[in-house]
Design a protein around this motif. Structure first.
Motif, PDB file in Angstrom:
ATOM      1  N   VAL A  56      33.261 -28.415  54.881  1.00 58.95           N
ATOM      2  CA  VAL A  56      32.510 -29.398  54.173  1.00 58.95           C
ATOM      3  C   VAL A  56      30.988 -29.261  54.431  1.00 58.95           C
ATOM      4  O   VAL A  56      30.064 -30.122  54.338  1.00 58.95           O
ATOM      5  CB  VAL A  56      33.040 -30.805  54.601  1.00 58.95           C
ATOM      6  N   GLU A  81      28.750 -27.940  52.591  1.00 60.50           N
ATOM      7  CA  GLU A  81      27.925 -28.189  51.431  1.00 60.50           C
ATOM      8  C   GLU A  81      27.572 -29.603  51.401  1.00 60.50           C
ATOM      9  O   GLU A  81      26.600 -30.076  51.103  1.00 60.50           O
ATOM     10  CB  GLU A  81      28.782 -27.719  50.021  1.00 60.50           C
ATOM     11  N   ARG A  82      28.635 -30.558  51.820  1.00 62.30           N
ATOM     12  CA  ARG A  82      28.473 -32.002  51.727  1.00 62.30           C
ATOM     13  C   ARG A  82      28.011 -32.531  53.037  1.00 62.30           C
ATOM     14  O   ARG A  82      27.227 -33.642  52.846  1.00 62.30           O
ATOM     15  CB  ARG A  82      29.728 -32.698  51.273  1.00 62.30           C
ATOM     16  N   PHE A  83      28.191 -31.961  54.346  1.00 59.06           N
ATOM     17  CA  PHE A  83      28.165 -32.702  55.256  1.00 59.06           C
ATOM     18  C   PHE A  83      27.121 -31.809  56.285  1.00 59.06           C
ATOM     19  O   PHE A  83      27.111 -32.332  57.622  1.00 59.06           O
ATOM     20  CB  PHE A  83      29.261 -33.465  55.966  1.00 59.06           C
ATOM     21  N   GLY A  84      27.119 -30.516  55.987  1.00 55.08           N
ATOM     22  CA  GLY A  84      26.348 -29.631  57.149  1.00 55.08           C
ATOM     23  C   GLY A  84      25.301 -30.274  57.672  1.00 55.08           C
ATOM     24  O   GLY A  84      25.167 -29.942  58.802  1.00 55.08           O
ATOM     25  N   ASP A  85      24.276 -30.666  57.108  1.00 53.05           N
ATOM     26  CA  ASP A  85      23.087 -31.101  57.581  1.00 53.05           C
ATOM     27  C   ASP A  85      23.234 -32.135  58.517  1.00 53.05           C
ATOM     28  O   ASP A  85      22.835 -32.409  59.730  1.00 53.05           O
ATOM     29  CB  ASP A  85      22.098 -31.559  56.509  1.00 53.05           C
ATOM     30  N   ASP A  86      24.247 -33.117  58.598  1.00 53.97           N
ATOM     31  CA  ASP A  86      24.742 -34.252  59.148  1.00 53.97           C
ATOM     32  C   ASP A  86      25.314 -33.689  60.347  1.00 53.97           C
ATOM     33  O   ASP A  86      24.986 -34.078  61.693  1.00 53.97           O
ATOM     34  CB  ASP A  86      25.781 -35.086  58.595  1.00 53.97           C
ATOM     35  N   ILE A  87      26.212 -32.752  60.247  1.00 54.03           N
ATOM     36  CA  ILE A  87      26.947 -32.217  61.497  1.00 54.03           C
ATOM     37  C   ILE A  87      25.947 -31.666  62.691  1.00 54.03           C
ATOM     38  O   ILE A  87      25.834 -31.717  63.652  1.00 54.03           O
ATOM     39  CB  ILE A  87      27.798 -31.242  61.089  1.00 54.03           C
ATOM     40  N   GLY A 128      36.542 -30.676  59.568  1.00 51.97           N
ATOM     41  CA  GLY A 128      36.380 -31.888  58.828  1.00 51.97           C
ATOM     42  C   GLY A 128      36.310 -33.129  59.907  1.00 51.97           C
ATOM     43  O   GLY A 128      36.803 -34.382  59.702  1.00 51.97           O
ATOM     44  N   LEU A 151      35.026 -36.313  62.179  1.00 52.20           N
ATOM     45  CA  LEU A 151      34.062 -37.485  61.765  1.00 52.20           C
ATOM     46  C   LEU A 151      32.953 -37.253  62.917  1.00 52.20           C
ATOM     47  O   LEU A 151      33.146 -36.496  64.052  1.00 52.20           O
ATOM     48  CB  LEU A 151      34.614 -38.657  62.031  1.00 52.20           C
ATOM     49  N   ASP A 152      31.736 -38.117  62.730  1.00 51.85           N
ATOM     50  CA  ASP A 152      30.752 -37.882  63.546  1.00 51.85           C
ATOM     51  C   ASP A 152      30.953 -38.336  65.023  1.00 51.85           C
ATOM     52  O   ASP A 152      30.626 -37.527  66.176  1.00 51.85           O
ATOM     53  CB  ASP A 152      29.640 -39.076  63.187  1.00 51.85           C
TER      54      ASP A 152
END
Lengths: 512, 97
Positions: free
Chosen positions: B36, B38-44, B68, B70-71
């Motif tokens: 994920v 592309e969708r959440f890389g920066d968040d992770i 995948g 969660l935070d």
């Protein structure tokens, strides 16, 4: 150009292919013209051969459209055998028009695209490496994705004109009478292949089981068949369908299934003689078990079960809880086996099943459809084709067709890992929100606001937690965080048709 | 703080993240593998960076193989892996938690 769902469609491409944007799920009563195949007249002798290469050489020419069925699923040996011969012969620019493409075909399909053998594809779906390659733009022209009913319509109306159909069968006699029920690689219903057998100019059967003439039952019969080619093996029986369908033990799926059953049994559609169709996903399969309990308790019988048939549905038939199974394909061995044992398990063609442009398809008579989704958005539009990474990894299947049922229920977990199932806007719209009546997740149930009577039927039911679909989308975002939008190139790699042939969405090339 | 040894936490199961922490010389480097991304890389990456900065790590290499998660899972795995690498996993780092 935008269609009714607000999906932006590439104008030049639409004009070039003479395609119209999606307007409505209502089909109405148009007068349509069917096409008919060319027939090379024969008295039926001399159809049998073991020289597949000669048959290909004599019948397949550059630029033709060829087709296959996907009833052998992941155990298919037919596609690869035929395509390898076609590549050896150097035939180019073919259009591939199978009922669908399974993983077993991926490597050869990619090779055939890369060397120019295949330059166009129309299919129900694709997965794995082929989906990734196509998403990265290995085909110059866009793949056209059609539902099973949409393909039947396209074949009947000549949008797909099949020159040669290569159809694998687990038995056939010397004149081409064949069925899917007997033989080592029996897969049950020939539903999708019946379109090709009826409408292709040339029909080539491949079999490893030549039986005495005349062979019955013969859903494909000798009047349709040009050649019967004997090959070593048409498939791997162990990979055609899973043995016995496993009952999911995932508590999330079970909760969803239980809720779906509650929605059905508390709706006005749950009454003597109702009809239903389920998908083959874990939760959808489990619904049948819960529904069974409610049917016994309330002494309610179903008039028919429709579509892709699985063991839990066969069990209901054998218990007398369902009167008929109308079977276009069989998802597991038990369902495939039971077709020959149960006279009430009726084989139906893709046209009878779901074609919007005929004199009445079975989906038009369907009360309840239980379907899954990769994504559903706050307008209830459903994506079953592209993943969260934008890659093609699924199939339209019968989703748009069964979606026309009077009560269409989508079941999906609110999130899968970090991927939300309920979103503001789906990556690819496949089934329009107008078709969808209820979304069931483990965190709440949303009814389409255009069905107020359903909201009334469900709002006071204990255990049914009604909320809006926007609330569900917010809940999902709260769990997983905000998604970054995907980046795409301008190139259109896929065109998704609605069942009536209008364009519901397009798929863009993924950016590396 | 000083990384004493290479340490790891997490599994390759779905919805988990495996984080490996080792000595670095050139700031905080995070190598992320994720379906994920592309969708959440920066968040992770931001979540892991925040944990590293809570532990006042200036030079560290962190390899994250995400399935995948969660935070909350990412944070827990990062804290445990870093504490193991610091050799102080017996003492809860209250400021960082």
């Amino acid at each position: 150009m935008e269609n009714k769902l607000g999906r932006v469609l590439p104008e030049t491409l639409m004009e070039k292919l003479n395609l119209k944007p999606f307007e409505t799920t209502v089909i109405g009563h148009p007068i349509v013209q069917r096409t008919a195949p060319k027939v090379r007249v024969s008295n039926g002798d001399d159809k049998v051969t073991n020289d597949l290469k000669k048959i290909v050489q004599d019948n397949v020419k550059d630029g033709m459209t060829i087709s296959f069925h996907h009833h052998f699923r992941n155990g298919d040996f037919v596609f690869n055998q035929v395509m390898k011969i076609i590549m050896d012969l150097g035939i180019k620019n073919l259009t591939l028009a199978p009922s669908s493409l399974t993983g077993a075909m991926n490597d050869v399909a990619i090779e055939a695209i890369k060397n120019g053998t295949v330059t166009n594809i129309t299919t129900s779906g694709m997965r794995g490496s082929l989906g990734e390659e196509v998403s990265h733009g290995i085909l110059k022209d866009s793949v056209i994705f059609r539902s099973h009913g949409g393909r039947a319509r396209a074949i009947e109306e000549g949008d797909i004109k099949i020159d040669v159909a290569f159809l694998g069968v687990p038995n056939a006699d010397r004149c081409g009478n064949a069925n899917g029920m007997y033989g080592e690689e029996a897969f049950g219903s020939l539903g999708y292949a019946l379109m090709d057998a009826n409408y292709a100019d040339k029909v080539v059967l491949l079999t490893d089981n030549l039986v005495d003439y005349p062979n019955t039952p013969a859903p494909i019969n000798q009047t349709m068949v040009d050649y019967v080619v004997e090959v070593d093996k048409v498939g791997d029986p162990d990979k055609i369908g899973s043995g016995a369908t496993r009952f999911t033990t995932d508590p999330k799926n079970l909760k969803i299934a239980n809720l779906v059953s509650d929605v059905i049994t508390n709706s006005s559609y749950f009454k003597e003689g109702f009809s239903f169709q389920t998908g083959s996903g874990g939760a959808a399969l489990a619904v049948t078990r819960y529904l069974r309990k409610a049917m016994i308790e309330q002494n309610i019988h179903a008039s028919f079960g429709l579509g892709g048939i699985t063991k839990p549905m066969v069990d209901l038939l054998e218990e007398g809880l369902i009167n008929k199974l109308m079977d276009v394909q069989d998802f597991d061995k038990a369902a495939a086996q039971s077709m020959k044992d149960n006279k009430n398990q009726q084989e139906i063609s893709a046209s009878w099943y779901a074609d919007p442009d005929n004199k009445g398809a079975m989906v038009d008579q369907l009360d309840v459809a239980i379907l899954s989704a990769l994504e559903i958005d706050t307008d209830f539009n459903v994506n079953v084709l592209t993943g969260a990474d934008g890659m093609i990894r699924g199939a339209v299947g019968g989703h748009q067709d069964a979606g026309t049922a009077k009560l269409t229920i989508i079941c999906a977990p609110l999130v899968r890992g970090r991927i939300p199932s309920v979103v503001k806007s789906v990556g690819t719209a496949v089934t329009p929100g107008d078709s969808i009546d209820v979304l069931v997740t483990e965190r709440g149930i949303a009814v389409n606001p255009n069905r107020p009577e359903l909201i009334d039927q469900l709002k006071n039911v204990p255990g049914i937690d009604l909320c809006t679909i926007d609330e569900l989308a917010e809940k999902a975002e709260k769990i997983v965080g905000k998604e970054e939008p995907l980046k795409f190139d301008d190139n259109t790699v896929g065109i998704v048709e609605y069942r009536d042939g209008t364009v519901i969405d397009t798929i863009k090339q993924v950016k590396d | 703080m000083e990384i004493k040894k290479t340490a790891m936490d997490g599994t390759l199961e779905s919805s988990d993240i495996q984080i490996t922490v080792s000595k670095g010389t050139n700031g905080v480097n995070i190598d992320l593998t994720s379906d994920v991304k592309e969708r959440f890389g920066d968040d992770i990456i931001a979540t892991i960076k925040k944990v590293a900065s809570d532990f006042q790590l200036d030079n560290v290499n962190i390899k994250a193989v995400d399935q995948g998660a969660l935070d909350c899972v990412i944070k827990a795995r990062a804290i445990t892996a870093i504490q193991r690498a610091l050799g102080n996993s017996e003492e809860p780092a209250w400021e960082a938690l």
